[in-house]
Design a protein around this motif. Structure first.
Motif: not given
Length: 491
Positions: A231-239, A300-308, A332-336
């Protein structure tokens, strides 16, 4: 129960009615007849020449404007120094004219139609079989906008909006796509692999301002082959969404919103900013507001990780700038730590919007040699214990307190206790850049009273320092922006 039968007129149309059929016509090497030497005709000639058409201009030299004369001098077209005639239309693909009178326009129109040539008489819709739209040129990507002649200025405004959304380098990316098609078909199997390559190619082309090179395409293709059915890798952009006014959003932020699959947005993000997001994107309100029920940062961190990890392109949309009191570091620390690609798009922070609204330089060299952004509350909803109040009370600086509305009385007290003069200029701005914006300016001694009058239901900024002296001297009572405009004669 008897089944319901739909009559033909009841069947929903798959395509809504169109005023005109948008058609992109290949004119490369085709002969086009152009009559008239005006600036309007010259502009149409340049457009046709850019499409590769062979333009035959029929115009006496004395009727030729400077723009058309320059095209003739450059030999960009073939000039016939006499008026058009019936034989002019032989083997022509299109015919255009700029005619002064209705009779001249009618004659040209009828002659062209009689020769079976599609015709357009400039600025005379009754004698046009086709029309020119406003154009966004990223050729081979070409976008044309038409209002069916009803509102050309609206078409130009739409064109400018689209221009901001499409990076200039898109032209090079589209040209590269033309050269890659055979190689992609040869190396990647039909279906998922090819679709994944082109989706990533398009994402890259729309999200970067850089022109591509062969190495970009090769790396993208190799990575697609390596991943196979993964499956394609997801990503997160803080905007950064800015302070609220959608016109203050950056172009890069708009492109990120247009590419998002999922948007997690703060409570302070305005509806106008969200309107610019991709329609198909799923949106989740994860806002945190002082004194109100809030979404936990861990959730919020968990949601970003789950969707990505599900392969989604996630936009974490924050008011102002993500890197200023936006908890971006924690996210950023959690995502990395999860191995998820993360990028940051800065936004206009509220202090900058406030300075612009007040027409006040935060670093006026006669008053301030430094600027400090200070949080007005800690995670325990009180003033942070680590703030150096003695330093903040010193001269030759500007301090801006974010989220300090509920602590205004304490801010006033601490600054005065540490030696700041009660007459020091202060400004208070609520909902900066939004229609409900409210402002107050006056002395430090009146700060708590002013905030009580403005209220703390909306985000409040407090600016302290002599740079605000002019605003403090003007010192009107708190009122909303519309009220202030009426008083100044602007509304």
């Amino acid at each position: 129960m008897r089944p319901i039968s739909l009559l033909p007129n009841d069947t929903p149309a798959r395509i809504a009615p169109l005023a005109k059929l948008p058609v992109f016509w290949n004119l490369s090497g085709q002969r086009v007849v152009l009559a008239g030497g005006s600036d309007g005709a010259a502009w149409k000639a340049e457009l046709l020449i850019a499409c590769g058409a062979a333009v035959d201009l029929y115009c006496p030299p004395e009727e030729m404007g400077e723009a058309m004369a320059e095209l003739v001098a450059r030999q960009a077209l073939t000039h016939h120094p006499h008026p058009w005639h019936i034989g002019s239309f032989r083997h022509a693909a299109l015919a255009l004219a700029d005619c002064e009178t209705e009779d001249e326009a009618r004659a040209f129109f009828c002659a062209a139609r009689g020769a079976g040539v599609p015709v357009n008489v400039i600025d005379k819709p009754a004698f046009c079989q086709f029309q020119f739209g406003a154009i966004v040129n990223r050729s081979p990507v070409v976008v044309s906008i038409s209002t069916d002649g009803a509102a050309p200025i609206l078409a130009q405004a739409i064109r400018r909006r689209i221009e901001t959304l499409l990076p200039p380098a898109l032209q090079q990316w589209a040209a590269l796509a033309q050269t890659l098609r055979e190689a992609v078909n040869a190396r990647l199997s039909p279906g998922l692999a090819r679709r994944r390559f082109w989706e990533r190619f398009v994402d890259r082309s729309l999200s970067t301002g850089n022109a591509p090179d062969a190495a970009d395409a090769a790396a993208l293709m190799a990575d697609t082959e390596e991943r196979g059915e993964t499956p394609p890798a997801g990503s997160v952009t803080l905007v950064g969404a800015g302070p609220g006014d959608a016109e203050l959003l950056t172009l890069k932020a708009m492109r990120a919103l247009q590419a998002a699959d999922v948007i997690l947005f703060d409570d302070l993000v305005s509806a106008e900013v969200l309107e610019l997001a991709r329609r198909e994107a799923k949106r989740f309100l994860v806002g945190k507001r002082g004194g109100r029920e809030s979404c936990r940062q861990e959730d919020i961190n968990d949601m970003m990780v789950r969707f990505a990890k599900a392969g989604k392109r996630v936009v974490r949309l924050k008011s102002g700038d993500p890197m200023i009191f936006g908890r971006a570091g924690e996210e950023i620390a959690r995502l990395e730590s999860e191995g998820i690609a993360v990028d940051v798009v800065p936004g206009i922070t509220s202090a900058s919007a406030m300075a612009s609204a007040l027409k006040t330089s935060l670093t006026n060299r006669d008053h301030a040699q430094q600027v400090r952004f200070v949080t007005g509350h800690s995670r325990h909803h009180e003033l942070p214990e680590t703030v150096d109040w003695a330093s903040l009370a010193g001269p030759n600086q500007t301090s801006v307190f974010y989220m300090g509305g509920r602590m205004a009385g304490q801010i006033e007290k601490r600054l005065k206790e540490n030696g700041m003069e009660p007459h020091t200029p202060v400004v208070v701005v609520s909902s900066v850049s939004r229609p409900q914006e409210r402002r107050w300016a006056g002395p430090l001694a009146s700060l708590s009273e002013a905030v009580a009058r403005i209220g703390v239901d909306e985000p409040v900024l407090i600016g302290v320092g002599s740079v605000f002296g002019r605003a403090a001297q003007a010192g009107a009572p708190a009122c909303d922006r519309a009220c202030a405009d009426r008083k100044s004669g602007l509304a």
